[in-house]
Design a protein around this motif. Structure first.
Motif, PDB file in Angstrom:
ATOM      1  N   PHE A  33       0.798  -1.225   0.000  1.00 48.27           N
ATOM      2  CA  PHE A  33       0.000   0.000   0.000  1.00 48.27           C
ATOM      3  C   PHE A  33       0.836   1.284   0.000  1.00 48.27           C
ATOM      4  O   PHE A  33       0.265   2.373   0.027  1.00 48.27           O
ATOM      5  N   GLY A  34       2.150   1.133   0.011  1.00 46.55           N
ATOM      6  CA  GLY A  34       3.003   2.311   0.098  1.00 46.55           C
ATOM      7  C   GLY A  34       2.984   3.170  -1.155  1.00 46.55           C
ATOM      8  O   GLY A  34       3.566   2.803  -2.176  1.00 46.55           O
ATOM      9  N   LYS A  35       2.327   4.294  -1.089  1.00 46.68           N
ATOM     10  CA  LYS A  35       2.234   5.217  -2.226  1.00 46.68           C
ATOM     11  C   LYS A  35       3.149   6.427  -2.049  1.00 46.68           C
ATOM     12  O   LYS A  35       3.581   7.035  -3.023  1.00 46.68           O
ATOM     13  N   ASN A  36       3.392   6.794  -0.813  1.00 47.28           N
ATOM     14  CA  ASN A  36       4.185   7.991  -0.507  1.00 47.28           C
ATOM     15  C   ASN A  36       5.600   7.585  -0.115  1.00 47.28           C
ATOM     16  O   ASN A  36       5.874   7.269   1.042  1.00 47.28           O
ATOM     17  N   LYS A  37       6.485   7.564  -1.089  1.00 50.60           N
ATOM     18  CA  LYS A  37       7.843   7.073  -0.883  1.00 50.60           C
ATOM     19  C   LYS A  37       8.788   8.185  -0.423  1.00 50.60           C
ATOM     20  O   LYS A  37       8.584   9.361  -0.699  1.00 50.60           O
ATOM     21  N   TYR A  38       9.816   7.763   0.290  1.00 54.96           N
ATOM     22  CA  TYR A  38      10.900   8.680   0.641  1.00 54.96           C
ATOM     23  C   TYR A  38      12.177   7.858   0.786  1.00 54.96           C
ATOM     24  O   TYR A  38      12.125   6.632   0.928  1.00 54.96           O
ATOM     25  N   GLU A  39      13.305   8.505   0.750  1.00 54.31           N
ATOM     26  CA  GLU A  39      14.589   7.813   0.824  1.00 54.31           C
ATOM     27  C   GLU A  39      15.404   8.295   2.013  1.00 54.31           C
ATOM     28  O   GLU A  39      15.399   9.480   2.341  1.00 54.31           O
ATOM     29  N   VAL A  40      16.101   7.350   2.645  1.00 57.67           N
ATOM     30  CA  VAL A  40      17.019   7.653   3.738  1.00 57.67           C
ATOM     31  C   VAL A  40      18.322   6.938   3.436  1.00 57.67           C
ATOM     32  O   VAL A  40      18.370   5.703   3.424  1.00 57.67           O
ATOM     33  N   PHE A  41      19.369   7.689   3.169  1.00 59.99           N
ATOM     34  CA  PHE A  41      20.680   7.119   2.830  1.00 59.99           C
ATOM     35  C   PHE A  41      20.576   6.076   1.714  1.00 59.99           C
ATOM     36  O   PHE A  41      21.190   5.013   1.780  1.00 59.99           O
ATOM     37  N   GLY A  42      19.766   6.382   0.711  1.00 59.86           N
ATOM     38  CA  GLY A  42      19.650   5.501  -0.438  1.00 59.86           C
ATOM     39  C   GLY A  42      18.638   4.392  -0.298  1.00 59.86           C
ATOM     40  O   GLY A  42      18.336   3.697  -1.275  1.00 59.86           O
ATOM     41  N   GLY A  43      18.100   4.196   0.895  1.00 65.67           N
ATOM     42  CA  GLY A  43      17.101   3.153   1.101  1.00 65.67           C
ATOM     43  C   GLY A  43      15.701   3.721   0.983  1.00 65.67           C
ATOM     44  O   GLY A  43      15.399   4.768   1.567  1.00 65.67           O
ATOM     45  N   GLN A  44      14.861   3.057   0.207  1.00 67.26           N
ATOM     46  CA  GLN A  44      13.511   3.572  -0.028  1.00 67.26           C
ATOM     47  C   GLN A  44      12.528   3.047   1.014  1.00 67.26           C
ATOM     48  O   GLN A  44      12.474   1.855   1.302  1.00 67.26           O
ATOM     49  N   LYS A  45      11.769   3.955   1.580  1.00 67.99           N
ATOM     50  CA  LYS A  45      10.719   3.634   2.542  1.00 67.99           C
ATOM     51  C   LYS A  45       9.430   4.288   2.087  1.00 67.99           C
ATOM     52  O   LYS A  45       9.398   5.046   1.117  1.00 67.99           O
TER      53      LYS A  45
END
Length: 237
Positions: free
Chosen positions: A149-161
């Motif tokens: 269900f993850g539609k709103n992605k963001y990245e932290v040190f190259g890792g996508q959440k």
């Protein structure tokens, strides 16, 4: 509450029965993963999370049965060694793929051993339980819901959440922490305050997952934080 757990475990105290119960639980997890695979699921992440969540719940059996710490530590060492080998050889193809760029399952096994060695030794097993369950359920469900269900992605040190996954992590962490805390202490306000802080900081730790390091930082961080905060907030409410 801790006394009631010990009393309950006395009726099934023989070590061979304790180990047998844990072995049966592990076999049930393996059976569940196998059934999912046989039913046609080719999603290795789903199978991995079944094992991830199911294995973590073994800590509840260990707590209830008041198992000796050495059993958990030895099991952790063996599991960690197997996980390391599985990155090089096809020992557990459904869980680790050869050459996989993550040490998550290895860190997971190590963290369980560390938590048991630490908190069983100081007669505070509830914190080991909290840390392992936060990792098992929080990280496990966050990954599954984030992927689905993850539609709103963001990245932290190259890792996508995803915000959806992180929200799941926060809610599950709060729930686990609160239930364990209220069961042990019975203090609603202390449990709520501690669980809120643990949920916020643990969710932040989970966002940094380079090479699967969150499988180490999340259980150790949540357990340590809860342990410290409980001492700082004693008497609240």
């Amino acid at each position: 509450m801790l006394l009631s757990l010990s009393v309950a475990s006395e009726s099934i105290s023989p070590l061979w029965i304790q180990i047998s119960l844990v072995a049966v639980w592990i076999l049930l997890i393996a059976l569940a993963a196998w059934l999912v695979w046989r039913l046609g699921s080719d999603d290795s992440e789903v199978i991995r999370k079944i094992v991830h969540i199911g294995t973590g719940n073994v800590i509840l059996l260990a707590w209830w049965l008041d198992m000796p710490a050495i059993i958990g530590i030895v099991a952790s060492v063996i599991a960690s060694a197997v996980m390391l080998l599985s990155y090089r050889f096809p020992i557990l193809p459904g869980i680790n793929s050869v050459g996989r760029q993550s040490l998550g399952t290895f860190f997971y096994s190590v963290s369980i051993g560390i938590l048991i060695a630490w908190f069983w030794n100081i007669q505070q097993p509830q914190y080991a339980v909290l840390g392992v369950l936060v990792m098992a359920w929080g990280d496990g469900l966050a990954a599954l819901i984030g992927r689905r269900f993850g539609k709103n992605k963001y990245e932290v040190f190259g890792g996508q959440k995803s915000l959806e996954g992180s929200a799941t992590m926060a809610v599950v962490t709060f729930t686990v922490s609160f239930l364990v805390s209220i069961f042990v202490s019975g203090n609603f306000w202390q449990a709520a305050l501690v669980s809120t802080i643990v949920a916020v900081i643990t969710t932040a730790l989970e966002t940094f997952s380079l090479l699967g390091i969150d499988n180490l930082t999340v259980p150790l961080g949540s357990a340590t934080l809860a342990y410290i905060l409980d001492r700082l907030t004693q008497g609240i409410g």
